[in-house]
Scaffold this motif. Structure first.
Motif, mmCIF file in Angstrom:
data_model
loop_
_atom_site.group_PDB
_atom_site.id
_atom_site.type_symbol
_atom_site.label_atom_id
_atom_site.label_comp_id
_atom_site.label_asym_id
_atom_site.label_seq_id
_atom_site.Cartn_x
_atom_site.Cartn_y
_atom_site.Cartn_z
ATOM 1 N N ASP A 90 44.750 -1.594 -8.415
ATOM 2 C CA ASP A 90 45.193 -0.538 -9.343
ATOM 3 C C ASP A 90 46.508 -0.898 -10.018
ATOM 4 O O ASP A 90 46.843 -0.353 -11.064
ATOM 5 C CB ASP A 90 45.397 0.792 -8.603
ATOM 6 C CG ASP A 90 44.141 1.236 -7.906
ATOM 7 O OD1 ASP A 90 43.055 0.797 -8.327
ATOM 8 O OD2 ASP A 90 44.256 2.003 -6.920
ATOM 9 N N GLU A 91 47.269 -1.777 -9.404
ATOM 10 C CA GLU A 91 48.556 -2.152 -9.988
ATOM 11 C C GLU A 91 48.414 -3.213 -11.058
ATOM 12 O O GLU A 91 49.389 -3.587 -11.695
ATOM 13 C CB GLU A 91 49.504 -2.656 -8.886
ATOM 14 C CG GLU A 91 49.889 -1.581 -7.884
ATOM 15 C CD GLU A 91 50.715 -2.149 -6.724
ATOM 16 O OE1 GLU A 91 51.461 -3.122 -6.926
ATOM 17 O OE2 GLU A 91 50.582 -1.602 -5.615
ATOM 18 N N ILE A 92 47.196 -3.727 -11.231
ATOM 19 C CA ILE A 92 46.979 -4.847 -12.150
ATOM 20 C C ILE A 92 46.532 -4.346 -13.512
ATOM 21 O O ILE A 92 45.700 -3.443 -13.626
ATOM 22 C CB ILE A 92 45.899 -5.794 -11.566
ATOM 23 C CG1 ILE A 92 46.377 -6.389 -10.240
ATOM 24 C CG2 ILE A 92 45.525 -6.894 -12.555
ATOM 25 C CD1 ILE A 92 47.613 -7.258 -10.341
ATOM 26 N N ASP A 93 47.088 -4.950 -14.549
ATOM 27 C CA ASP A 93 46.698 -4.614 -15.920
ATOM 28 C C ASP A 93 45.911 -5.753 -16.572
ATOM 29 O O ASP A 93 45.039 -5.544 -17.398
ATOM 30 C CB ASP A 93 47.972 -4.349 -16.744
ATOM 31 C CG ASP A 93 47.659 -4.170 -18.221
ATOM 32 O OD1 ASP A 93 47.216 -3.066 -18.592
ATOM 33 O OD2 ASP A 93 47.834 -5.131 -18.998
ATOM 34 N N ASP A 94 46.231 -6.977 -16.195
ATOM 35 C CA ASP A 94 45.728 -8.189 -16.853
ATOM 36 C C ASP A 94 44.203 -8.315 -16.798
ATOM 37 O O ASP A 94 43.621 -8.345 -15.713
ATOM 38 C CB ASP A 94 46.410 -9.378 -16.152
ATOM 39 C CG ASP A 94 45.765 -10.698 -16.490
ATOM 40 O OD1 ASP A 94 45.184 -10.809 -17.574
ATOM 41 O OD2 ASP A 94 45.849 -11.612 -15.646
ATOM 42 N N VAL A 95 43.574 -8.448 -17.969
ATOM 43 C CA VAL A 95 42.108 -8.572 -18.025
ATOM 44 C C VAL A 95 41.590 -9.837 -17.340
ATOM 45 O O VAL A 95 40.473 -9.848 -16.830
ATOM 46 C CB VAL A 95 41.543 -8.557 -19.473
ATOM 47 C CG1 VAL A 95 41.570 -7.164 -20.045
ATOM 48 C CG2 VAL A 95 42.263 -9.539 -20.384
ATOM 49 N N GLU A 96 42.401 -10.890 -17.360
ATOM 50 C CA GLU A 96 41.936 -12.111 -16.689
ATOM 51 C C GLU A 96 41.841 -11.886 -15.176
ATOM 52 O O GLU A 96 40.837 -12.228 -14.543
ATOM 53 C CB GLU A 96 42.870 -13.297 -16.956
ATOM 54 C CG GLU A 96 42.358 -14.573 -16.273
ATOM 55 C CD GLU A 96 43.395 -15.688 -16.159
ATOM 56 O OE1 GLU A 96 43.880 -16.160 -17.194
ATOM 57 O OE2 GLU A 96 43.707 -16.079 -15.025
ATOM 58 N N THR A 97 42.894 -11.301 -14.608
ATOM 59 C CA THR A 97 42.889 -11.064 -13.159
ATOM 60 C C THR A 97 41.738 -10.140 -12.771
ATOM 61 O O THR A 97 41.003 -10.401 -11.812
ATOM 62 C CB THR A 97 44.232 -10.438 -12.719
ATOM 63 O OG1 THR A 97 45.297 -11.267 -13.180
ATOM 64 C CG2 THR A 97 44.304 -10.310 -11.205
#
Ligand code: ISL
Length: 562
Positions: free
Chosen positions: A381-388
């Motif tokens: 939930d803390e991630i924004d990056d589309v690659e990750t």
């Protein structure tokens, strides 16, 4: 001298606008915010700003999905704000380079909307393949995980996207597409930009018939679409459009070996100014690429030297290098290549020494000049990056990952979000980045690491960057000198010379947290006369005055004239 040019003598500073400085309290960095920091950039001493995309965009990949190439995204401001930024930079003799993203557009771009409806003239703007909606046309994978093809219900056909599904690839075989790109390059040149960083250029040319890729490749299909059959022709057209305009060009070309790179560069090649290669961004990858569940791999200094050398030595006399250690797609450099704990200051300044004394134009990524570090992520939930997000989804499908704990080591090592936490200006709320709620949380360590604090201390990372940038400006040998690696196999010392005519510089970097010595025989036959050695820079109070007979302290870096 025809071999000299302003962009070879420049230090570039990369701005990720979303995370740089917010002027209006909406939590998103903007153009006015950058203009407010024009003096800051000038005082650091950089010569060129590379501005990541600020064009109108649905922002699914933070601006690398462009909806309108000739408009500014309202999140970042207006065209008048952009002009004010350009003028503020030009008033300070800082040049402005824009990001040109033409491998793909946003799916919301008018061209794609027309193309999916098969409007006359737009049918072939993208890569469309008809076929059963159950079976993509080939096995190519997207860099962001999953198939590189999506089925479009409107047109009843598959379209290709090497990145996100909302980033369809333009069909460069279509001359109208190339004309459209030429027009938009001219349009920005007429607005007085000083050049372009060109995103993802190596996959522009797709082979006819879209043949399957090797199913065991890191990214399936890469050998088909990287450096494809007509790439040189397309690059030539871009070069043609920018030539005669005194523009700087830097192409992003991962997966391009040094001979191929040389063929694209300079007057003997296609004519691009420089290009970003990425082999050194993979030295710490797992056996099967960066998202390999068994990774990340160890950082091994001799391997790193060998990989760096492929460009440093390999392009000698054949093309100009673009030198970078980090950017908005990579972890923070001090966390990745240095020590973001006890030796943060020392290792951040060692990395500054390295970046600013290699052969080629150096690129400083925002925040590295104050030694910003990686964040710590505790859930997806803390991630924004589309690659990750895409990579974790792919791991879930393929490798049966079912909890964040299974991928935490990969996410916390590789996520592009590390580089995208807001710039830390001060110890005020949200690090002085915004008066509102930041779009992405500020790193917890902003009280300790921020611009205000760095600028108040002479021995800080910031002042070190400023001094090294100045040294580079004052020292021709650092720009035009030949690079020669010493001690290729030494496990912790990275040392090299830069030689121009009678002038010779020696750079010694102790890339470890233990003392190490630099063995003088490495530089035979011309032994160094200690009496003639002059220290030009160092990241400890006093550098060893005799580099050959002294121990270098943890992460100690020094530049000598010998
Ligand atoms: O090949 C790659 C992955 O193995 C990459 O190095 C790829 O070339 C790179 O990710 C391209 O990056 C650029 O284009 C992307 C964007 O998300 C990045 O931020 C940008 O730097 C799509 O536009």
């Amino acid at each position: 001298d025809p071999d000299r040019s302003w962009w070879k003598e420049s230090v570039v500073y990369q701005i990720y606008p979303r995370s740089f400085n917010d002027s209006d309290g909406d939590g998103i960095g903007d153009l006015r915010g950058i203009t407010q920091k024009a003096d800051y950039l000038d005082e650091l001493g950089i010569d060129v700003v590379w501005l990541c995309p600020v064009y109108d965009s649905p922002q699914e990949d933070n601006g690398y999905d462009i909806r309108d190439y000739r408009a500014i995204d309202p999140e970042f401001g207006t065209m008048a704000d952009w002009e004010a930024l350009r003028d503020a930079l030009h008033d300070r003799d800082v040049r402005l380079v824009m990001d040109l993203v033409v491998n793909h557009t946003s799916a919301e771009h008018e061209w794609f909307q027309r193309s999916r409806r098969e409007e006359a003239g737009y049918e072939d703007y993208y890569h469309w393949v008809e076929g059963s909606p159950d079976e993509p046309p080939n096995n190519w994978e997207s860099f962001f995980g999953g198939s590189a093809w999506s089925y479009d219900e409107t047109r009843g056909a598959w379209y290709l996207h090497l990145f996100h599904g909302n980033q369809p690839d333009l069909n460069w075989r279509n001359p109208r597409v190339r004309e459209s790109v030429t027009e938009l390059i001219r349009w920005w040149l007429d607005k007085d930009v000083d050049g372009f960083r060109m995103d993802a250029l190596n996959p522009l040319s797709k082979p006819a018939g879209y043949p399957d890729g090797d199913p065991d490749g890191d990214v399936v299909g890469e050998e088909q679409f990287f450096n494809g059959p007509r790439l040189e022709e397309y690059l030539s057209e871009i070069v043609e459009t920018t030539s005669g305009r005194d523009a700087m060009t830097v192409a992003e070309m991962s997966h391009t070996d040094v001979d191929t790179a040389a063929s694209y560069l300079g007057d003997d090649g296609v004519g691009l100014g420089m290009l970003f290669q990425s082999a050194h961004m993979e030295v710490d990858a797992g056996p099967d690429g960066i998202w390999d569940p068994s990774g990340p791999g160890e950082f091994d200094l001799p391997t790193f030297k060998r990989v760096m050398d492929r460009c440093q030595e390999g392009l000698r006399g054949r093309g100009w290098n673009a030198v970078f250690l980090g950017n908005h797609d990579q972890p923070r450099i001090v966390s990745r290549f240095g020590d973001d704990g006890e030796y943060r200051r020392e290792s951040a300044t060692l990395l500054a020494t390295f970046l600013l004394t290699l052969s080629g134009t150096p690129y400083v990524y925002q925040g590295d000049e104050i030694g910003m570090t990686n964040a710590a992520f505790e859930s997806l939930d803390e991630i924004d990056d589309v690659e990750t997000i895409g990579a974790v989804e792919a791991l879930t499908r393929r490798d049966g990952v079912d909890s964040f704990a299974d991928v935490a080591h990969l996410v916390n090592y590789w996520s592009r979000d590390h580089a995208r936490t807001p710039m830390q200006w001060s110890d005020e709320a949200h690090a002085g980045f915004t008066d509102g709620d930041p779009w992405f949380p500020v790193n917890d360590n902003y009280g300790e690491i921020n611009v205000e604090k760095e600028r108040s201390r002479e021995d800080s990372v910031w002042h070190y960057y400023r001094r090294l940038i100045e040294l580079r400006h004052d020292t021709d040998a650092l720009v035009y000198g030949e690079y020669d690696l010493l001690l290729p196999d030494h496990p912790s010392v990275y040392a090299y010379t830069r030689t121009l005519g009678g002038e010779r510089l020696l750079v010694v970097l102790n890339w470890s947290d233990a003392a190490a010595t630099f063995e003088p025989e490495a530089i035979e036959p011309e032994a160094i006369e200690p009496a003639d050695v002059e220290t030009l820079a160092g990241n400890y109070d006093e550098s060893p005055t005799d580099p050959m007979s002294s121990a270098f302290r943890p992460y100690e870096a020094a530049v000598y004239q010998i």
